[in-house]
Write a protein that holds these residues in place. Structure first.
Motif, PDB file in Angstrom:
ATOM      1  N   HIS A  30       0.842  -1.204   0.000  1.00 52.67           N
ATOM      2  CA  HIS A  30       0.000   0.000   0.000  1.00 52.67           C
ATOM      3  C   HIS A  30       0.874   1.251   0.000  1.00 52.67           C
ATOM      4  CE1 HIS A  30      -2.003  -3.177   2.533  1.00 52.67           C
ATOM      5  NE2 HIS A  30      -2.892  -3.018   1.565  1.00 52.67           N
ATOM      6  N   ASP A  32       2.365   4.072   1.717  1.00 51.85           N
ATOM      7  CA  ASP A  32       2.863   4.289   3.101  1.00 51.85           C
ATOM      8  C   ASP A  32       3.693   3.118   3.653  1.00 51.85           C
ATOM      9  OD1 ASP A  32       1.181   2.445   4.484  1.00 51.85           O
ATOM     10  OD2 ASP A  32      -0.063   3.981   5.402  1.00 51.85           O
ATOM     11  N   ASP A  33       3.514   1.897   3.096  1.00 49.42           N
ATOM     12  CA  ASP A  33       4.261   0.738   3.626  1.00 49.42           C
ATOM     13  C   ASP A  33       5.771   0.917   3.462  1.00 49.42           C
ATOM     14  OD1 ASP A  33       2.104  -0.792   4.508  1.00 49.42           O
ATOM     15  OD2 ASP A  33       1.810  -1.724   2.552  1.00 49.42           O
ATOM     16  N   HIS A 142      -0.027  -7.748   2.805  1.00 50.99           N
ATOM     17  CA  HIS A 142       1.399  -7.693   3.149  1.00 50.99           C
ATOM     18  C   HIS A 142       2.058  -9.050   2.882  1.00 50.99           C
ATOM     19  CE1 HIS A 142       0.669  -4.084   6.063  1.00 50.99           C
ATOM     20  NE2 HIS A 142       0.513  -3.766   4.808  1.00 50.99           N
TER      21      HIS A 142
HETATM   22 ZN   LIG Z   1       0.140  -1.824   4.190  1.00 49.26          ZN
END
Ligand SMILES: [Zn+2]
Length: 254
Positions: A30, A32-33, A142
Motif C-alpha cells: 500500500h 505508506d508501507d 502484506h
Molecule cells: Zn500496508
C-alpha cells in the motif's frame, strides 16, 4: 598498567550497513508501507547518490474508515501522497503503481510477470519488501506482496522466465525484508529519522486509520506518532548496538 576497556561485543549474527548501492527498489503493498518499512534507509541511500524507486502493488482504496468516502478520489489522493513521500525521502526514481484492488492482492502468475518486468526494467542493485514469512501476520496484502516480490526476483534473474519480455534478465545483489520475522541486518539511520517522519506525514489520508492521529491540527497527536516511530527505530537499532536503526532480514544472492 592501565587496563584496556573491552570493546562492546558485536551482537551475534547481525550485520550492519550495506555499501550504498547505485539503485534500490522498494515494493510495498500500500502507499505508506515503504516509508514505514525502510524510509530512513532509503533517505540515507538517496543522500549518498542511490537512485531510489518505489513500486506500490494496490490502489489503497480500503484506507479509510469513512463509509461514505469517495473511493476514486481516495485512490488519486493516495498516489499523490506517495509521490510526495518519495520526494521527502530525496528519492528521484520512478514511483510505479500496479493498481491492484486494496485488500484483494494475490501473488498470481500474471502479477509475477508484471513485477519481474519492472525489476528487469529498473535494474535495482538492492530490493526491499515485506517479509512474507512473518508469523501471525493478519493482513493478506502484506503477505501476498512479500511472496509476489520473492517469486518475481527469481523470475527476473533468469532468461527462460517470461522470455517474451522486452527487458534483459536482472539479478539484484541483495533483498532486504522489513517487519522481519528473524532480523539479521540493521541499517544505521542516525541523521535520517526526520526524513522518514516527514515522508510518513505526507500520507495525510492515513492519519486517522493508520497513524492514530485523530486531529492533524492537534500537535499532541502528531507528536505521539513521532514518538512511536522514534521508539521503534531505537528498538531496531538496539539489535546492533546503534541508537537508531531499521532492521531487516537480509538475503544475498548466491
Ligand atoms: Zn500496508
Amino acid at each position: 598498567m592501565t587496563p584496556v576497556a573491552p570493546s562492546p561485543p558485536e551482537p551475534a549474527g547481525v550485520s550492519t550497513n550495506l555499501a550504498v548501492p547505485s539503485s534500490a527498489l522498494a515494493v510495498g503493498a500500500h502507499p505508506d508501507d515503504v516509508e514505514f518499512g525502510c524510509g530512513a534507509t532509503l533517505a540515507k541511500w538517496a543522500s549518498g547518490g542511490c537512485r531510489v524507486h518505489h513500486l506500490i502493488c494496490t490502489d489503497g482504496s480500503k484506507g479509510s474508515w469513512d463509509p461514505n468516502e469517495n473511493i476514486a478520489q481516495l485512490v488519486a489522493v493516495r498516489q499523490h501522497e506517495q509521490r510526495e513521500a518519495a520526494l521527502a525521502l530525496g528519492a528521484d526514481g520512478e514511483v510505479v503503481f500496479l493498481g491492484q484492488t486494496d485488500g484483494e492482492l494475490e501473488a498470481t502468475l500474471p502479477l509475477r510477470a508484471e513485477l519481474a518486468y519492472w525489476i528487469r526494467r529498473l535494474r535495482p542493485e538492492v530490493v526491499f519488501g515485506h517479509d512474507p514469512w512473518r508469523r501471525y501476520r493478519l493482513h493478506p496484502d502484506h503477505r501476498h506482496a512479500g511472496f509476489l516480490l520473492t517469486d518475481s526476483i527469481v523470475a527476473a534473474r533468469d532468461p527462460h522466465f517470461f522470455a517474451e519480455q522486452d527487458a534483459a534478465p536482472h539479478r539484484p545483489s541483495a533483498l532486504l525484508l522489513w517487519e522481519a520475522d528473524e532480523p539479521n541486518h540493521v541499517e544505521d539511520v542516525a541523521g535520517f529519522v526526520d526524513a522518514k517522519l516527514a515522508a510518513l506525514l505526507k500520507h495525510r489520508s492515513q492519519f486517522r486509520s493508520t497513524m492514530g492521529i485523530e486531529d492533524p491540527e492537534a500537535t499532541d497527536d502528531v507528536d505521539e506518532f513521532r514518538t512511536r516511530v522514534r521508539q521503534r527505530l531505537t528498538e531496531h537499532g538496539g539489535l546492533a548496538g546503534l541508537p537508531a536503526g531499521e532492521a531487516f532480514r537480509l538475503l544475498k544472492d548466491r
